[in-house]
Enzyme design. Structure first.
Site, mmCIF file in Angstrom:
data_model
loop_
_atom_site.group_PDB
_atom_site.id
_atom_site.type_symbol
_atom_site.label_atom_id
_atom_site.label_comp_id
_atom_site.label_asym_id
_atom_site.label_seq_id
_atom_site.Cartn_x
_atom_site.Cartn_y
_atom_site.Cartn_z
ATOM 1 C CG PHE A 133 -7.243 -58.368 98.940
ATOM 2 C CD1 PHE A 133 -8.486 -57.953 98.786
ATOM 3 C CD2 PHE A 133 -5.758 -59.162 97.939
ATOM 4 C CE1 PHE A 133 -8.848 -59.026 97.248
ATOM 5 C CE2 PHE A 133 -6.414 -59.984 97.149
ATOM 6 C CZ PHE A 133 -8.137 -59.612 96.826
ATOM 7 C CG ASP A 205 -2.060 -53.388 98.813
ATOM 8 O OD1 ASP A 205 -2.433 -52.845 97.544
ATOM 9 O OD2 ASP A 205 -3.170 -54.940 98.664
ATOM 10 C CE1 TYR A 230 -7.399 -55.241 90.202
ATOM 11 C CE2 TYR A 230 -5.511 -55.569 89.784
ATOM 12 C CZ TYR A 230 -6.023 -56.061 90.429
ATOM 13 O OH TYR A 230 -5.869 -56.800 91.405
ATOM 14 C CE LYS A 231 -7.942 -53.505 94.005
ATOM 15 N NZ LYS A 231 -9.105 -54.671 93.754
ATOM 16 N NE ARG A 381 -15.625 -54.159 97.622
ATOM 17 C CZ ARG A 381 -14.013 -54.354 97.268
ATOM 18 N NH1 ARG A 381 -13.742 -54.300 98.016
ATOM 19 N NH2 ARG A 381 -14.275 -54.581 95.733
HETATM 20 C C1 LIG Z 1 -5.949 -54.232 98.391
HETATM 21 C C2 LIG Z 1 -5.692 -55.338 97.567
HETATM 22 N N1 LIG Z 1 -3.970 -56.063 97.275
HETATM 23 C C3 LIG Z 1 -3.831 -57.154 96.757
HETATM 24 C C4 LIG Z 1 -5.214 -57.275 96.042
HETATM 25 C C5 LIG Z 1 -4.825 -58.164 94.141
HETATM 26 O O1 LIG Z 1 -3.633 -58.749 93.550
HETATM 27 P P1 LIG Z 1 -3.085 -59.002 92.131
HETATM 28 O O2 LIG Z 1 -3.365 -57.248 91.918
HETATM 29 O O3 LIG Z 1 -1.524 -59.875 92.367
HETATM 30 O O4 LIG Z 1 -4.662 -60.094 92.002
HETATM 31 C C6 LIG Z 1 -6.149 -57.115 95.683
HETATM 32 C C7 LIG Z 1 -7.163 -57.060 94.822
HETATM 33 O O5 LIG Z 1 -8.535 -56.919 94.912
HETATM 34 C C8 LIG Z 1 -6.897 -55.804 96.842
HETATM 35 O O6 LIG Z 1 -7.855 -55.189 97.432
#
Ligand SMILES: Cc1ncc(COP(=O)(O)O)c(C=O)c1O
Length: 421
Positions: A133, A205, A230-231, A381
């Site tokens: 990402f 991550d 939030y996911k 997706r």
């Molecule tokens: C793998 C991954 N890392 C990080 C993030 C986003 O980071 P943040 O929560 O700081 O916006 C996302 C957002 O979709 C993501 O898919």
């Protein structure tokens, strides 16, 4: 036409049978989903868990309005980052005292990458996935600039070869177990071991894995991990993220943002910084209590849920969707890019269309009550959260996508930027 109709009828029967056998179906009542929406975007923003409104109402009207500043102690606000961190820890296989909740994933990533590099000071390379990402890649670059390191972009499949050649120079390997575009699942155990066998640290991550798959960060010996709230955790828009640091690193852990709440004695307001013992040293500033407590309430949606069974259902949903896609969508030019092998699939299915723009398709799908997500130009997706998704939902999504594609009922040249809906 007759064949297509009977294929759909068979898929309907299959969906009905699979849903009838679904022992987790009642969990859907733990979410407040609009009745006529098929929600397949929980891998971007989870829906509202039913426990959240009452919890937030209590936080605002009682704890804040009545308890005022006394609630930092009386309502447990001060400890919330650690308490909520431990609640996330239960979902990622972390024993208590190693996970903290707060700030954004990006901030936690910066902390984790920089702290990892500091733990391996004589090693000049930081390895990340070229398909990671963007925030993960940008922050790897930023940490490399700050610490005079070099970033190497290595696909997870190429890591063993890369490490065989350059392993002794690698400080940290920073990957995600699930590719956010394709939904491909990588083997955390093998990659963690490969990094560590080379003397590097493994940083994961978990944004697309926490709450979607059983994870075992302690058991795998992961060094550091981050993820968002939030996911799949459904903590709400901009929910606090989390940082896991294995206990063995705590005494030597130096974070790049040594804010006052991570001090050993924060209320002494001392002139110089002494880190708190344990994961508390990763605290930065005053925690966002409203969103932390919303996340805490959201996590109760997992109470009593066996993540292995959740994973089994998730695989059944994505497997069924791939079957629907094969019968209904492949003839129209869609190709799944998510691996068919269950062991290589996260909790989403991504479809590519050779000609139709994914943005136009996703917008048209939303108009007919199916909320999915897209990555321009050509990836659609479909995120699956087995806590609330049914096989019937998957079939509805596939049939509506088939119908609007057949009827060309979508904008073939949508604007190239901006949100889908
Ligand atoms: C793998 C991954 N890392 C990080 C993030 C986003 O980071 P943040 O929560 O700081 O916006 C996302 C957002 O979709 C993501 O898919």
């Amino acid at each position: 036409m007759t064949t297509a109709l009977s294929a759909t009828a068979t898929l309907h029967e299959q969906a009905a049978r699979l849903d009838a056998d679904d022992t987790l179906a009642d969990l859907r009542a733990r979410f407040l989903l609009p009745p006529d929406v098929v929600y397949l975007d929980g891998n971007s923003l989870g829906p509202l868990p039913a426990a959240v409104p009452a919890a937030l109402d209590d936080v605002v009207r009682r704890q804040w309005a009545t308890g005022l500043i006394g609630s930092w102690n009386a309502a447990g606000w001060w400890e919330a980052p650690l308490r909520v961190g431990d609640a996330v820890g239960r979902l990622i296989g972390a024993a208590p005292g190693q996970t903290i909740a707060g700030d954004s994933t990006s901030v936690q990533l910066f902390t984790a990458l920089d702290a990892a590099a500091a733990l391996r000071p004589d090693r000049p390379l930081l390895v990340t996935d070229p398909g990671h990402f963007p925030t993960d890649r940008y922050l790897a670059d930023a940490v490399a600039r700050r610490r005079d390191l070099e970033v190497r972009h290595v696909r997870p499949g190429d890591l063993p070869d890369f490490l065989a050649a350059e392993g002794e120079r690698v400080a940290v390997v920073s990957y995600s177990p699930v590719d956010y575009r394709t939904g491909e699942l990588y083997d955390m155990r093998t990659l963690t071991r490969a990094a560590q066998d080379a003397g590097a640290l493994a940083l994961w991550d978990l944004c697309h894995a926490a709450g979607a798959l059983p994870l075992d960060v302690d058991g795998l010996g992961v060094d550091l991990a981050v993820g968002c709230g939030y996911k799949f955790l459904s903590g709400g828009p901009g929910a606090p993220a989390f940082l896991y640091v294995a206990r063995r690193h705590h005494t030597t852990l130096e974070t790049p943002l040594p804010g006052w709440t991570g001090h050993a004695d924060p209320f002494a307001l001392a002139d110089s910084y002494t880190p708190a013992p344990g994961i508390a040293r990763a605290r930065i500033g005053t925690p966002p209590i409203l969103s932390l407590l919303a996340l805490e309430a959201a996590l109760t949606a997992f109470d009593g849920v066996d993540l292995a069974r959740l994973r089994t259902k998730s695989l059944s949903l994505t497997c069924f969707f791939l079957r629907c896609a094969d019968e209904l969508l492949t003839p129209l030019g869609f190709t799944p890019v998510t691996p068919a092998e269950p062991g290589r699939r996260g909790s989403q299915v991504t479809l590519r269309h050779a000609h139709a723009h994914a943005r136009g398709l996703a917008a048209a799908l939303a108009e007919v009550g199916v909320i999915a997500d897209m990555r321009a130009p050509d990836l659609l997706r479909f995120g699956v959260n087995a806590l609330y998704t049914s096989h019937r939902d998957m079939l509805t999504a596939a049939t509506r996508l088939r119908d609007l594609t057949e009827q060309a009922a979508y904008d073939p040249a949508p604007p190239t930027t901006g949100p889908v809906t």
